[in-house]
Design a protein around this motif. Structure first.
Motif, PDB file in Angstrom:
ATOM      1  N   ILE A 139       0.830  -1.210   0.000  1.00 21.87           N
ATOM      2  CA  ILE A 139       0.000   0.000   0.000  1.00 21.87           C
ATOM      3  C   ILE A 139       0.860   1.254   0.000  1.00 21.87           C
ATOM      4  CG2 ILE A 139      -1.634   1.322   1.448  1.00 21.87           C
ATOM      5  CD1 ILE A 139      -2.881  -1.503   2.088  1.00 21.87           C
ATOM      6  N   HIS A 140       2.063   1.193   0.607  1.00 19.27           N
ATOM      7  CA  HIS A 140       2.992   2.332   0.567  1.00 19.27           C
ATOM      8  C   HIS A 140       3.339   2.713  -0.866  1.00 19.27           C
ATOM      9  CE1 HIS A 140       3.351   2.921   4.704  1.00 19.27           C
ATOM     10  NE2 HIS A 140       4.334   2.089   4.998  1.00 19.27           N
ATOM     11  N   THR A 141       3.401   1.733  -1.767  1.00 16.84           N
ATOM     12  CA  THR A 141       3.726   2.043  -3.166  1.00 16.84           C
ATOM     13  C   THR A 141       2.618   2.856  -3.820  1.00 16.84           C
ATOM     14  OG1 THR A 141       2.726   0.008  -4.089  1.00 16.84           O
ATOM     15  CG2 THR A 141       5.021  -0.121  -3.361  1.00 16.84           C
ATOM     16  N   LYS A 142       1.417   2.823  -3.249  1.00 10.06           N
ATOM     17  CA  LYS A 142       0.287   3.577  -3.794  1.00 10.06           C
ATOM     18  C   LYS A 142       0.114   4.937  -3.125  1.00 10.06           C
ATOM     19  CE  LYS A 142      -0.875  -0.001  -6.283  1.00 10.06           C
ATOM     20  NZ  LYS A 142      -0.632   0.027  -7.752  1.00 10.06           N
ATOM     21  N   THR A 143       0.661   5.091  -1.924  1.00  7.37           N
ATOM     22  CA  THR A 143       0.377   6.298  -1.153  1.00  7.37           C
ATOM     23  C   THR A 143       1.575   7.230  -0.979  1.00  7.37           C
ATOM     24  OG1 THR A 143       0.805   5.102   0.920  1.00  7.37           O
ATOM     25  CG2 THR A 143      -1.469   5.197   0.159  1.00  7.37           C
ATOM     26  N   MET A 144       2.785   6.748  -1.242  1.00  7.10           N
ATOM     27  CA  MET A 144       3.973   7.588  -1.034  1.00  7.10           C
ATOM     28  C   MET A 144       4.341   8.327  -2.316  1.00  7.10           C
ATOM     29  SD  MET A 144       6.355   5.123   1.335  1.00  7.10           S
ATOM     30  CE  MET A 144       7.675   6.325   1.497  1.00  7.10           C
ATOM     31  N   PHE A 145       4.477   9.655  -2.205  1.00  3.93           N
ATOM     32  CA  PHE A 145       4.842  10.489  -3.349  1.00  3.93           C
ATOM     33  C   PHE A 145       6.037  11.372  -2.963  1.00  3.93           C
ATOM     34  CE2 PHE A 145       0.251   9.836  -3.736  1.00  3.93           C
ATOM     35  CZ  PHE A 145       0.147   9.370  -5.029  1.00  3.93           C
ATOM     36  N   PRO A 146       6.992  11.644  -3.860  1.00  2.00           N
ATOM     37  CA  PRO A 146       7.180  10.900  -5.116  1.00  2.00           C
ATOM     38  C   PRO A 146       7.933   9.600  -4.836  1.00  2.00           C
ATOM     39  CG  PRO A 146       8.828  12.626  -4.927  1.00  2.00           C
ATOM     40  CD  PRO A 146       7.972  12.727  -3.684  1.00  2.00           C
ATOM     41  N   LEU A 147       7.713   8.604  -5.649  1.00  2.00           N
ATOM     42  CA  LEU A 147       8.361   7.311  -5.453  1.00  2.00           C
ATOM     43  C   LEU A 147       8.859   6.816  -6.808  1.00  2.00           C
ATOM     44  CD1 LEU A 147       8.717   5.504  -2.911  1.00  2.00           C
ATOM     45  CD2 LEU A 147       6.768   4.182  -3.683  1.00  2.00           C
ATOM     46  N   THR A 148      10.162   6.600  -6.929  1.00  2.00           N
ATOM     47  CA  THR A 148      10.730   6.159  -8.209  1.00  2.00           C
ATOM     48  C   THR A 148      10.363   4.700  -8.455  1.00  2.00           C
ATOM     49  OG1 THR A 148      12.801   5.403  -7.225  1.00  2.00           O
ATOM     50  CG2 THR A 148      12.677   7.733  -7.869  1.00  2.00           C
ATOM     51  N   TRP A 149      10.560   4.273  -9.698  1.00  2.00           N
ATOM     52  CA  TRP A 149      10.265   2.873 -10.034  1.00  2.00           C
ATOM     53  C   TRP A 149      11.199   1.925  -9.296  1.00  2.00           C
ATOM     54  CZ3 TRP A 149       5.969   1.296 -11.980  1.00  2.00           C
ATOM     55  CH2 TRP A 149       5.208   2.151 -12.780  1.00  2.00           C
ATOM     56  N   VAL A 150      12.437   2.382  -9.033  1.00  2.00           N
ATOM     57  CA  VAL A 150      13.390   1.552  -8.284  1.00  2.00           C
ATOM     58  C   VAL A 150      12.867   1.311  -6.868  1.00  2.00           C
ATOM     59  CG1 VAL A 150      15.725   1.446  -7.321  1.00  2.00           C
ATOM     60  CG2 VAL A 150      15.371   2.335  -9.629  1.00  2.00           C
ATOM     61  N   HIS A 151      12.400   2.395  -6.206  1.00  2.00           N
ATOM     62  CA  HIS A 151      11.871   2.268  -4.849  1.00  2.00           C
ATOM     63  C   HIS A 151      10.601   1.410  -4.836  1.00  2.00           C
ATOM     64  CE1 HIS A 151      14.394   5.902  -3.987  1.00  2.00           C
ATOM     65  NE2 HIS A 151      14.641   5.165  -2.924  1.00  2.00           N
ATOM     66  N   LYS A 152       9.748   1.591  -5.834  1.00  2.00           N
ATOM     67  CA  LYS A 152       8.534   0.776  -5.923  1.00  2.00           C
ATOM     68  C   LYS A 152       8.886  -0.704  -6.033  1.00  2.00           C
ATOM     69  CE  LYS A 152       5.048   3.874  -7.838  1.00  2.00           C
ATOM     70  NZ  LYS A 152       4.103   4.122  -8.945  1.00  2.00           N
ATOM     71  N   PHE A 153       9.875  -0.993  -6.889  1.00  2.00           N
ATOM     72  CA  PHE A 153      10.301  -2.383  -7.062  1.00  2.00           C
ATOM     73  C   PHE A 153      10.817  -2.966  -5.751  1.00  2.00           C
ATOM     74  CE2 PHE A 153      13.683  -5.461  -7.968  1.00  2.00           C
ATOM     75  CZ  PHE A 153      12.965  -6.406  -8.687  1.00  2.00           C
ATOM     76  N   MET A 154      11.608  -2.160  -5.004  1.00  2.00           N
ATOM     77  CA  MET A 154      12.157  -2.635  -3.729  1.00  2.00           C
ATOM     78  C   MET A 154      11.054  -2.891  -2.704  1.00  2.00           C
ATOM     79  SD  MET A 154      15.522  -0.182  -3.473  1.00  2.00           S
ATOM     80  CE  MET A 154      15.998  -0.754  -1.849  1.00  2.00           C
ATOM     81  N   PHE A 155      10.080  -1.979  -2.637  1.00  2.00           N
ATOM     82  CA  PHE A 155       8.955  -2.160  -1.718  1.00  2.00           C
ATOM     83  C   PHE A 155       8.171  -3.423  -2.057  1.00  2.00           C
ATOM     84  CE2 PHE A 155       9.006   2.450  -0.431  1.00  2.00           C
ATOM     85  CZ  PHE A 155       9.066   2.212   0.927  1.00  2.00           C
ATOM     86  N   LEU A 156       7.886  -3.597  -3.356  1.00  4.89           N
ATOM     87  CA  LEU A 156       7.086  -4.752  -3.782  1.00  4.89           C
ATOM     88  C   LEU A 156       7.839  -6.059  -3.565  1.00  4.89           C
ATOM     89  CD1 LEU A 156       5.532  -3.277  -7.056  1.00  4.89           C
ATOM     90  CD2 LEU A 156       4.329  -3.784  -4.916  1.00  4.89           C
ATOM     91  N   THR A 157       9.154  -6.037  -3.801  1.00  2.00           N
ATOM     92  CA  THR A 157       9.972  -7.237  -3.578  1.00  2.00           C
ATOM     93  C   THR A 157       9.983  -7.615  -2.098  1.00  2.00           C
ATOM     94  OG1 THR A 157      11.391  -6.620  -5.438  1.00  2.00           O
ATOM     95  CG2 THR A 157      12.242  -8.264  -3.928  1.00  2.00           C
ATOM     96  N   GLN A 158      10.170  -6.599  -1.242  1.00  4.32           N
ATOM     97  CA  GLN A 158      10.183  -6.871   0.198  1.00  4.32           C
ATOM     98  C   GLN A 158       8.808  -7.357   0.670  1.00  4.32           C
ATOM     99  OE1 GLN A 158      11.578  -3.631   2.602  1.00  4.32           O
ATOM    100  NE2 GLN A 158      11.582  -4.832   4.473  1.00  4.32           N
ATOM    101  N   SER A 159       7.766  -6.773   0.081  1.00  2.00           N
ATOM    102  CA  SER A 159       6.401  -7.203   0.423  1.00  2.00           C
ATOM    103  C   SER A 159       6.198  -8.672   0.078  1.00  2.00           C
ATOM    104  CB  SER A 159       5.387  -6.337  -0.333  1.00  2.00           C
ATOM    105  OG  SER A 159       4.076  -6.776  -0.094  1.00  2.00           O
TER     106      SER A 159
END
Length: 348
Positions: free
Chosen positions: A271-291
């Motif tokens: 859900i952080h990948t949807k609510t945190m701004f701005p978020l790069t694609w690298v950070h999104k990938f890291m969040f989703l991988t950890q999730s």
């Protein structure tokens, strides 16, 4: 009240009648500016150290500031509350008991996808609008109701009809709940469900709490989520909406609560990948991988570095160290302690 506007009020402290200036902004948060020392206002500086509450009045309206930080500026002190209770004085945290919560969620109209008109809505110059949507679901600790308020605006000199739709969600708790329980088990739980459901931040706005003596209290707080511009989300891009889930909404919400309790941290990261701004694609990938990693480990209980009894010793020592850190807020301490198990997980 405009969400983006900042409103300035003269502030009077409840006990001493000393004055300050209160700035209220629904989206960015609020703060109280004072040009006196804490001793002049409270008589004892330790008051603010021992209490998380400041009481005062704006235009004779009682205000409670709760869970605040104090910042020292060159010519003044700034009290920044996380929560502002408008219209009521809570003298202590234990008094913050409620039986009902009502709120809206930014972007939630994309999830309900309310159809304003019948197929043949124009007949002999008359426009027919569907009845507002109303649903109800009885869940583990509360009954959730949704009411869709529809209003119209028409100008005779312009050939157009404007229709506004606003969803109001109501939580009726089986047992009277304190403020943190209302947030955690009601408002924030549904916020995460809606964010997951349509893939955009569902930020709670216009929160009203009903006390045990039937007083309605408005609550303003800075969610920490930047509100993106509201816009239509195409139904094809929404994981699931109310039209498809309505027949089994109670079952789906009950299942969500069960999954959320078992996979809380994995869902939080997603859900952080949807609510945190701005978020790069690298950070999104890291969040989703950890999730995904946490989710896999929650299924495979064998993925630990130390054995349970060995790690229990480490966790106890770390918990004591965290609790002893005076500079940390109690909420942060709880978050760190609750997530200590993550350091014992084997990576994928």
């Amino acid at each position: 009240m405009n969400d983006n506007a900042t409103y300035r009020y003269m502030w009077k402290f409840a006990n001493t009648q000393k004055e300050g200036v209160f700035f209220l902004n629904k989206e960015k948060g609020s703060f109280l500016e004072i040009h006196l020392s804490l001793e002049e206002i409270f008589g004892n500086k330790k008051y603010l150290d021992n209490s998380k509450i400041v009481l005062g009045y704006c235009n004779n309206t009682p205000i409670t500031l709760y869970d605040y930080e104090i910042e020292n500026e060159p010519n003044c002190k700034i009290i920044k509350p996380r929560y502002v209770f408008w219209g009521y004085h809570f003298k202590q945290i234990e008094d913050m008991i409620f039986k009902r919560v009502e709120t809206s969620y930014f972007n939630s109209e994309n999830w309900t996808r309310y159809n304003f008109f019948e197929n043949d809505f124009v007949e002999k110059g008359k426009i027919t609008i569907n009845k507002p949507l109303t649903i109800s679901a009885k869940l583990k600790t509360f009954t959730l109701s949704l009411k869709s308020n529809v209003s119209t605006f028409y100008k005779s000199d312009e050939p157009q009809l404007k229709i506004y739709n606003k969803n109001r969600f109501e939580f009726n708790f089986e047992k009277h709940s304190n403020f943190q329980e209302c947030l955690k088990n009601g408002i924030l739980l549904l916020q995460d469900f809606l964010t997951f459901a349509f893939g955009k931040p569902a930020i709670p706005i216009d929160i009203i709490l009903t006390t045990t003596d039937n007083e309605d209290v408005k609550v303003f707080y800075n969610s920490g989520i930047k509100k993106a511009k509201s816009h239509l989300i195409y139904s094809q891009l929404i994981p699931f909406d109310l039209i498809r889930t309505n027949p089994k909404l109670q079952l789906i919400l009950s299942k969500w609560i069960e999954i959320y309790e078992n996979s809380k941290y994995a869902l939080e990261l997603y859900i952080h990948t949807k609510t945190m701004f701005p978020l790069t694609w690298v950070h999104k990938f890291m969040f989703l991988t950890q999730s995904l990693e946490i989710l896999c480990n929650s299924v495979d209980k064998q993925g630990n570095i130390l054995k349970k009894n060995e790690f229990r010793e480490v966790k106890t020592k770390l918990s004591k160290t965290i609790k002893s850190q005076k500079q940390l807020d109690d909420n942060l301490k709880d978050i760190f302690i609750n997530r200590l198990y993550l350091i014992n997980l084997l990576p994928l």
